[in-house]
Design a protein around this motif. Structure first.
Motif, PDB file in Angstrom:
ATOM      1  N   ALA A 175       0.758  -1.279  -0.018  1.00 43.20           N
ATOM      2  CA  ALA A 175      -0.013   0.108   0.112  1.00 43.20           C
ATOM      3  C   ALA A 175       0.969   1.123   0.107  1.00 43.20           C
ATOM      4  CB  ALA A 175      -0.998   0.059   1.130  1.00 43.20           C
ATOM      5  N   ALA A 234       2.334   1.862  -3.483  1.00 44.25           N
ATOM      6  CA  ALA A 234       1.234   2.344  -4.617  1.00 44.25           C
ATOM      7  C   ALA A 234       0.733   3.612  -3.960  1.00 44.25           C
ATOM      8  CB  ALA A 234       0.167   1.230  -4.386  1.00 44.25           C
ATOM      9  N   GLN A 282      -1.223   4.238  -1.605  1.00 43.59           N
ATOM     10  CA  GLN A 282      -2.739   4.114  -1.337  1.00 43.59           C
ATOM     11  C   GLN A 282      -2.899   4.337   0.344  1.00 43.59           C
ATOM     12  OE1 GLN A 282      -3.270   0.012  -2.064  1.00 43.59           O
ATOM     13  NE2 GLN A 282      -3.929   0.255  -4.206  1.00 43.59           N
TER      14      GLN A 282
END
Length: 109
Positions: free
Chosen positions: A31, A34, A36
């Motif tokens: 995460a 990415a 995110q």
């Protein structure tokens, strides 16, 4: 000075604020890589009380390429009342915003 007093954080009796979480490292690193947003659930110890609390990853500089370190910022809204900080409840909101800033460093290639 007032925030450190016994009416608020009571720093003399409780000099540490601690957040502990069990992380699924692969999911967290994926995460972060990415970019995110995600929540980290754990326990927060504040004023001698340990209660469940989640923090959200609000910012990261992690790219996981050749960078040696990356910065991560976590944020949460914490109820003062849950942690025994009920002084001045008529003049202060119950919710306190907390931010944790940390740096991850690569320890192996």
């Amino acid at each position: 000075d007032w925030a450190l007093s016994d009416e608020f954080f009571h720093a003399d009796a409780h000099p540490e604020i601690r957040f502990e979480a069990g992380l699924e490292l692969d999911a967290m690193l994926g995460a972060l890589d990415a970019g995110q947003a995600f929540d980290i659930a754990g326990t927060l110890t504040l004023r001698g009380r340990t209660l469940p609390q989640s923090f959200q990853v609000t910012h990261t500089s992690c790219t996981f390429d050749a960078a040696a370190t990356c910065d991560i910022e976590l944020a949460a809204s914490v109820s003062r009342k849950r942690f025994g900080m009920d002084a001045h409840s008529f003049t202060l909101a119950d919710t306190v915003s907390m931010t944790i800033r940390l740096t991850l460093s690569r320890t192996s290639p």
